[in-house]
Design a protein around this motif. Structure first.
Motif, PDB file in Angstrom:
ATOM      1  N   TYR A 186       0.809  -1.223   0.000  1.00 53.98           N
ATOM      2  CA  TYR A 186       0.000   0.000   0.000  1.00 53.98           C
ATOM      3  C   TYR A 186       0.843   1.275   0.000  1.00 53.98           C
ATOM      4  CZ  TYR A 186      -3.263  -3.566   1.488  1.00 53.98           C
ATOM      5  OH  TYR A 186      -4.013  -4.720   1.554  1.00 53.98           O
ATOM      6  N   LYS A 187       2.099   1.168   0.369  1.00 50.98           N
ATOM      7  CA  LYS A 187       2.981   2.326   0.442  1.00 50.98           C
ATOM      8  C   LYS A 187       4.157   2.168  -0.512  1.00 50.98           C
ATOM      9  CE  LYS A 187       2.094   3.565   5.316  1.00 50.98           C
ATOM     10  NZ  LYS A 187       1.906   5.021   5.194  1.00 50.98           N
ATOM     11  N   ASP A 188       4.630   3.277  -1.025  1.00 52.56           N
ATOM     12  CA  ASP A 188       5.777   3.269  -1.922  1.00 52.56           C
ATOM     13  C   ASP A 188       7.028   2.820  -1.178  1.00 52.56           C
ATOM     14  OD1 ASP A 188       8.212   4.599  -3.331  1.00 52.56           O
ATOM     15  OD2 ASP A 188       6.589   4.810  -4.785  1.00 52.56           O
ATOM     16  N   GLU A 189       7.911   2.077  -1.859  1.00 51.93           N
ATOM     17  CA  GLU A 189       9.142   1.611  -1.205  1.00 51.93           C
ATOM     18  C   GLU A 189      10.059   2.763  -0.798  1.00 51.93           C
ATOM     19  OE1 GLU A 189      11.919   0.724  -5.160  1.00 51.93           O
ATOM     20  OE2 GLU A 189      11.337  -0.924  -3.828  1.00 51.93           O
ATOM     21  N   LYS A 190       9.846   3.955  -1.370  1.00 51.12           N
ATOM     22  CA  LYS A 190      10.645   5.120  -0.998  1.00 51.12           C
ATOM     23  C   LYS A 190      10.044   5.914   0.159  1.00 51.12           C
ATOM     24  CE  LYS A 190      12.723   5.680  -5.573  1.00 51.12           C
ATOM     25  NZ  LYS A 190      12.915   6.599  -6.733  1.00 51.12           N
ATOM     26  N   THR A 191       8.945   5.419   0.740  1.00 49.73           N
ATOM     27  CA  THR A 191       8.340   6.070   1.908  1.00 49.73           C
ATOM     28  C   THR A 191       9.397   6.268   2.993  1.00 49.73           C
ATOM     29  OG1 THR A 191       6.182   5.073   1.459  1.00 49.73           O
ATOM     30  CG2 THR A 191       6.581   5.855   3.711  1.00 49.73           C
ATOM     31  N   VAL A 192       9.474   7.459   3.531  1.00 44.86           N
ATOM     32  CA  VAL A 192      10.489   7.767   4.552  1.00 44.86           C
ATOM     33  C   VAL A 192      10.130   7.076   5.870  1.00 44.86           C
ATOM     34  CG1 VAL A 192      11.612   9.593   5.884  1.00 44.86           C
ATOM     35  CG2 VAL A 192      11.041   9.967   3.467  1.00 44.86           C
ATOM     36  N   CYS A 193      11.104   6.409   6.456  1.00 42.74           N
ATOM     37  CA  CYS A 193      10.931   5.688   7.716  1.00 42.74           C
ATOM     38  C   CYS A 193      12.084   6.032   8.662  1.00 42.74           C
ATOM     39  CB  CYS A 193      10.915   4.175   7.484  1.00 42.74           C
ATOM     40  SG  CYS A 193       9.560   3.606   6.429  1.00 42.74           S
ATOM     41  N   GLY A 194      11.938   5.659   9.900  1.00 43.56           N
ATOM     42  CA  GLY A 194      13.002   5.893  10.871  1.00 43.56           C
ATOM     43  C   GLY A 194      13.018   4.820  11.942  1.00 43.56           C
ATOM     44  N   VAL A 195      14.188   4.613  12.508  1.00 44.30           N
ATOM     45  CA  VAL A 195      14.380   3.626  13.570  1.00 44.30           C
ATOM     46  C   VAL A 195      15.151   4.291  14.710  1.00 44.30           C
ATOM     47  CG1 VAL A 195      15.597   1.499  14.201  1.00 44.30           C
ATOM     48  CG2 VAL A 195      14.357   1.626  12.042  1.00 44.30           C
ATOM     49  N   VAL A 196      14.666   4.097  15.940  1.00 49.67           N
ATOM     50  CA  VAL A 196      15.380   4.591  17.122  1.00 49.67           C
ATOM     51  C   VAL A 196      15.599   3.412  18.064  1.00 49.67           C
ATOM     52  CG1 VAL A 196      15.467   6.294  18.961  1.00 49.67           C
ATOM     53  CG2 VAL A 196      14.163   6.793  16.885  1.00 49.67           C
ATOM     54  N   LYS A 197      16.824   3.248  18.529  1.00 52.51           N
ATOM     55  CA  LYS A 197      17.155   2.169  19.461  1.00 52.51           C
ATOM     56  C   LYS A 197      17.603   2.746  20.799  1.00 52.51           C
ATOM     57  CE  LYS A 197      18.508  -1.056  15.781  1.00 52.51           C
ATOM     58  NZ  LYS A 197      19.520  -2.010  15.286  1.00 52.51           N
ATOM     59  N   ASN A 198      17.209   2.066  21.877  1.00 52.76           N
ATOM     60  CA  ASN A 198      17.610   2.447  23.248  1.00 52.76           C
ATOM     61  C   ASN A 198      17.253   3.907  23.549  1.00 52.76           C
ATOM     62  OD1 ASN A 198      18.882  -0.130  23.860  1.00 52.76           O
ATOM     63  ND2 ASN A 198      20.472   0.504  22.420  1.00 52.76           N
ATOM     64  N   ILE A 199      15.996   4.253  23.321  1.00 55.86           N
ATOM     65  CA  ILE A 199      15.554   5.632  23.526  1.00 55.86           C
ATOM     66  C   ILE A 199      15.812   6.079  24.965  1.00 55.86           C
ATOM     67  CG2 ILE A 199      13.575   7.205  23.455  1.00 55.86           C
ATOM     68  CD1 ILE A 199      12.255   5.164  21.509  1.00 55.86           C
ATOM     69  N   GLY A 200      16.518   7.210  25.088  1.00 57.27           N
ATOM     70  CA  GLY A 200      16.752   7.782  26.410  1.00 57.27           C
ATOM     71  C   GLY A 200      17.689   6.985  27.288  1.00 57.27           C
ATOM     72  N   ARG A 201      18.437   6.050  26.700  1.00 55.40           N
ATOM     73  CA  ARG A 201      19.346   5.207  27.473  1.00 55.40           C
ATOM     74  C   ARG A 201      20.725   5.207  26.814  1.00 55.40           C
ATOM     75  NH1 ARG A 201      15.260  -0.036  28.108  1.00 55.40           N
ATOM     76  NH2 ARG A 201      13.406   1.190  28.623  1.00 55.40           N
ATOM     77  N   GLU A 202      21.677   4.600  27.486  1.00 59.70           N
ATOM     78  CA  GLU A 202      23.023   4.492  26.928  1.00 59.70           C
ATOM     79  C   GLU A 202      22.966   3.723  25.606  1.00 59.70           C
ATOM     80  OE1 GLU A 202      27.458   2.778  28.160  1.00 59.70           O
ATOM     81  OE2 GLU A 202      25.808   2.749  29.610  1.00 59.70           O
TER      82      GLU A 202
END
Length: 248
Positions: A186-202
């Motif tokens: 349903y969405k274009d493969e160029k749709t902008v995405c983001g990933v965040v790991k260990n939010i607010g932690r070391e």
């Protein structure tokens, strides 16, 4: 008639994990308590800041036992807090505490909100949730996978921004890939995405990428994933979903 003891139980969202990212109200509630209950990992995040508190912990998948421990502590007359990461009402213990509460009529319960990962992770990425969005957990421990897939499909068809919690684990290593395959219908493969790991932690990290790239990205239980809508942009390495103010 015997008077019912009015114990107090706070259900506290502690935010992403760092002490300074708790709300002032959450800190006040924890300072007021003599007992703090929670999942072992979350208790460890706060242990050094509240050294004088009695701590009650259980491992993962012992949520009911944890809530009963907290309610019984409060019923015994101790001001008690049940802590949850993020917000206590978003995949947290607030609902279960309130479900069990009728068995403890003498306990007064107060829910203290916190900053959930969709918001704290969104701030790290920029402004990915500037318009309508859906939050979906990929954990099928309590929700059937067929239901999760229907929700992914519906959110994608509606062109919602989507925030994914619990995108992968050792036993669910391909769930993020499966989710992306549904979204790519349903969405274009160029749709902008983001990933965040260990939010607010070391070890906190963030990365902006396309939906096509996200499909092959490694994730774990400490990862929060953001999928944009058709208007989402990568602006200087930040993920931005405009509301439309600029064009008014």
């Amino acid at each position: 008639m015997q008077e019912i003891n009015k114990g107090k139980l706070y259900v506290v969202g502690i935010g992403p994990g760092a002490y300074e990212q708790m709300t002032i109200r959450a800190e006040q509630a924890l300072n007021e308590c003599s007992v703090i209950a929670g999942y072992t990992v979350y208790i460890d995040l706060l242990r050094g800041h509240f050294p004088d508190k009695e701590l009650l912990t259980t491992p993962m998948r012992h949520e009911k036992e944890r809530c009963i421990m907290a309610l019984e502590s409060a019923a015994g007359g101790k001001v008690t807090a049940m802590i949850c990461s993020g917000d206590s009402g978003v995949y947290g213990m607030a609902g279960l505490i309130l479900e069990l509460a009728p068995e403890y009529p003498g306990v007064v319960i107060e829910i203290i909100p916190g900053v959930t990962a969709a918001l704290s992770g969104g701030a790290v990425l920029g402004a990915p949730l500037g318009h309508d969005f859906a939050v979906i957990s990929l954990s099928d421990l309590l929700t059937p996978m067929d239901t999760i897939k229907k929700r992914l499909k519906a959110a994608a068809e509606g062109d919602f921004n989507i925030c994914l919690y619990n995108p992968a684990s050792r036993k669910r290593c391909d769930y993020l890939r499966q989710a992306c395959e549904i979204l790519l219908c349903y969405k274009d493969e160029k749709t902008v995405c983001g990933v965040v790991k260990n939010i607010g932690r070391e070890g906190e990290t963030m990365e902006v990428m396309t939906l096509g790239e996200l499909k092959d990205t490694a994730a774990d239980m400490f990862t929060t994933v953001f999928i944009g809508n058709r208007m989402t942009r990568d602006i200087g390495g930040r993920m931005v979903t405009p509301r439309g103010y600029k064009d008014v």
